[in-house]
Design a protein around this motif. Structure first.
Motif: not given
Length: 445
Positions: A28, A124, A161, A177-178, A180-181, A186, A188-189, A192-193
């Motif tokens: 990543g 993070d 980032r 790029t994963d 699942t991000n 999830y 944490r996602n 983040r979003h």
């Protein structure tokens, strides 16, 4: 970004110049930037990649990318594969937990004595702080991701980032790029979003602000933990127990930390200890019940023992202390070897050596057909002197501050007429020598 990384490494003493380091490489953006940055700063770098075998063709693509990147950069690469789904079932863990455990187990095995660099960024760390805040946490949970933890170092922890992506853009470096991000199932996602963008509208420099806060809290925590450790040392007794008054009289900010350290020193797995357990342990210090107990995870128990407190692991099933008939003479272990008992007739010319748990009893007061050693029973009473009346064994044991857990382990010498003598308490005055034949009873254990 390189200057930030260089400053971070020096400020936190992560690596010495020219020190070998193993990079945890997923392919990543963050881990790719970390690999390139350390190489540009002149560090001898190796890389490690774990294929979790969870995302099918995408996981194979990530592994191929890491192999190609390291070959082009002439970086030695170790690749490991794990069937995380099967491993999680075998370990009885969630897929995420099993993946994390296996990743670090294999990462440390690959590193040997070298430092391990992971690619956590300021973003993070900010997400971690918000995650802990949402779940409920104390000051430690707001310290974010530490720059250094043992063998692990995080050279990107003060970069954002955006810094990472700009750095890679300047190098013309691609990355994978994963998918699942992007999955907002999830937590944490979702942070983040959905959460981070709103907070960035209030303060565009959010990651930097959280990094400053976390650094100040780590500093405060280090000082308070040191004071709590000193408090715990002052409360520790030679028996391995802790003095209640010393802990109880401390400032609450130190007391709660000291109690948490006490739990950790006792071998309890800390990830299963919640704030409710620490609060309950503090109440255990305040209770008037000198034999109070509190159940903790995994079979551990915290116990008050009058003016001390201690924590024990799950105990083996209690040994049954069945009555054992005694003869004269008698000299052997009883109750699985936990006790040694000797009974002998004492001739007139023989010497009697008075010592703790050695009793000289008048034979005329004993019913030898029912003479036995047993555990205490309801209604057992003992009269220790001519001045006072008889008292129950329970009250006598409480007065002597004999811990509740030990009371049923003490040997009671008795016959059909009642108690003759009790280990660690004494002999009934009615059984004292009156001029006739005598027996000597010695209890060891």
């Amino acid at each position: 970004m390189l200057e930030i990384v260089k400053h971070t490494i020096e400020a936190h003493q992560m690596l010495t110049p020219g020190e070998a380091v193993l990079v945890a490489l997923s392919g990543g953006a963050d881990s790719t930037a970390l690999l390139r940055a350390l190489l540009l700063l002149g560090y001898p770098v190796r890389a490690f990649h774990l294929n979790h075998c969870l995302r099918g063709a995408e996981a194979e693509r990530d592994e191929a990318f890491c192999r190609s990147l390291c070959a082009r950069l002439q970086v030695p690469l170790t690749v490991s594969r794990a069937d995380i789904r099967a491993e999680s079932v075998q370990r009885g863990e969630s897929i995420e937990t099993a993946a994390r455990h296996i990743r670090y187990e294999r990462l440390f095995a690959a590193a040997g004595a070298d430092r391990i660099a992971t690619a956590h960024t300021a973003d993070d760390s900010a997400e971690t702080v918000l995650f802990h805040l949402a779940r409920g946490t104390g000051p430690e949970g707001l310290t974010g991701i530490p720059p250094v933890r043992g063998q692990l170092v995080r050279p990107l922890i003060e970069t954002t980032r955006a810094d990472v992506e700009d750095f890679l853009r300047q190098l013309g470096q691609d990355y994978v790029t994963d998918s699942t991000n992007a999955d907002d199932r999830y937590t944490r996602n979702r942070i983040r979003h959905a959460v981070i963008p709103v907070l960035r509208e209030i303060n565009p420099a959010l990651p930097d602000a959280v990094t400053r806060l976390s650094g100040l809290l780590r500093q405060d925590n280090a000082y308070l933990d040191g004071e709590a450790e000193r408090l715990l040392c002052a409360a520790r007794r030679a028996s391995g127990k802790w003095q209640v008054d010393t802990l109880r009289s401390a400032h609450p900010a130190l007391r709660s930390r000291a109690v948490k350290m006490l739990v950790k020193h006792s071998g309890v797995t800390m990830r299963d200890i919640a704030a409710t357990h620490i609060q309950a342990l503090e109440r255990l210090l305040e209770t008037d019940d000198p034999s109070a107990a509190l159940s903790l995870p995994h079979g551990f128990t915290a116990r008050r023992e009058y003016d001390t407190v201690y924590i024990t692991a799950a105990a083996a099933p209690a040994l049954r202390r069945e009555p054992v008939l005694l003869t004269v003479p008698f000299d052997r272990p009883v109750w699985g070897g936990t006790l040694h008992l000797s009974v002998r007739r004492l001739e007139k010319k023989q010497s009697f050596y008075k010592s703790f748990n050695t009793f000289l009893v008048d034979c005329g007061t004993i019913c030898f057909d029912t003479f036995c050693v047993r555990a205490r029973m309801p209604g057992d009473r003992l009269r220790l002197s001519k001045k006072g009346g008889s008292r129950t064994l329970k009250k006598l044991m409480i007065d002597r501050k004999i811990p509740r857990l030990q009371r049923d382990e003490l040997a009671v010498l008795a016959d059909k007429n009642g108690v003759i003598a009790v280990q660690n308490l004494g002999m009934d005055i009615s059984r004292a020598p009156k001029g006739g034949a005598l027996i000597e009873i010695t209890i060891e254990g």
